[in-house]
Design a protein around this motif. Structure first.
Motif, short mmCIF file in Angstrom:
data_model
loop_
_atom_site.label_atom_id
_atom_site.label_comp_id
_atom_site.label_asym_id
_atom_site.label_seq_id
_atom_site.Cartn_x
_atom_site.Cartn_y
_atom_site.Cartn_z
N ALA A 22 16.44 -3.05 -2.74
CA ALA A 22 17.81 -2.95 -3.25
C ALA A 22 18.65 -2.06 -2.35
O ALA A 22 19.80 -2.38 -2.05
N ALA A 23 18.08 -0.95 -1.90
CA ALA A 23 18.80 -0.04 -1.01
C ALA A 23 19.13 -0.72 0.31
O ALA A 23 20.22 -0.50 0.87
N LYS A 24 18.23 -1.56 0.80
CA LYS A 24 18.48 -2.26 2.06
C LYS A 24 19.68 -3.19 1.92
O LYS A 24 20.49 -3.32 2.84
N GLU A 25 19.79 -3.84 0.78
CA GLU A 25 20.91 -4.76 0.54
C GLU A 25 22.24 -4.02 0.41
O GLU A 25 23.27 -4.54 0.80
N GLU A 26 22.18 -2.80 -0.13
CA GLU A 26 23.41 -2.06 -0.46
C GLU A 26 23.82 -1.04 0.60
O GLU A 26 24.90 -0.48 0.51
N SER A 27 22.98 -0.78 1.58
CA SER A 27 23.21 0.30 2.53
C SER A 27 23.45 -0.24 3.93
O SER A 27 23.00 -1.33 4.28
N ALA A 28 24.12 0.58 4.72
CA ALA A 28 24.25 0.28 6.15
C ALA A 28 22.87 0.48 6.78
O ALA A 28 22.02 1.20 6.25
N ASP A 29 22.65 -0.16 7.91
CA ASP A 29 21.34 -0.06 8.58
C ASP A 29 20.92 1.38 8.83
O ASP A 29 19.77 1.74 8.60
N GLU A 30 21.84 2.20 9.28
CA GLU A 30 21.52 3.60 9.58
C GLU A 30 21.11 4.37 8.33
O GLU A 30 20.16 5.14 8.34
N GLU A 31 21.81 4.14 7.22
CA GLU A 31 21.48 4.80 5.96
C GLU A 31 20.11 4.36 5.46
O GLU A 31 19.31 5.17 4.98
N TYR A 32 19.85 3.06 5.54
CA TYR A 32 18.57 2.53 5.08
C TYR A 32 17.42 3.08 5.92
O TYR A 32 16.38 3.48 5.38
N THR A 33 17.60 3.11 7.22
CA THR A 33 16.55 3.62 8.11
C THR A 33 16.26 5.08 7.78
O THR A 33 15.09 5.49 7.72
N SER A 34 17.29 5.86 7.53
CA SER A 34 17.11 7.27 7.17
C SER A 34 16.33 7.40 5.87
O SER A 34 15.41 8.22 5.76
#
Length: 61
Positions: A22-34
């Motif tokens: 869910a976070a991957k769908e809702e977040s920018a790539d940089e935020e998700y990677t962090s």
């Protein structure tokens, strides 16, 4: 959270997987990677398993 059975561990892993998806769908790539790196560090610290190293191998994930 102390997991006492295999079923509890699997349930917790599924919940984490769902939350990360869910976070991957809702977040920018940089935020998700962090977030993913932070989760890996917590798992490494709490369980002694380096999921980042496991999933970076060619025969996994």
């Amino acid at each position: 959270m102390l997991l006492t059975t295999n079923a509890e561990a699997l349930t917790a892993a599924e919940q984490l997987g769902d939350a990360l998806a869910a976070a991957k769908e809702e977040s920018a790539d940089e935020e998700y990677t962090s977030l993913l790196l932070e989760c890996n560090e917590e798992l490494k610290h709490g369980l002694g398993i380096d999921y980042g190293a496991i999933c970076s191998s060619d025969d996994c994930c």
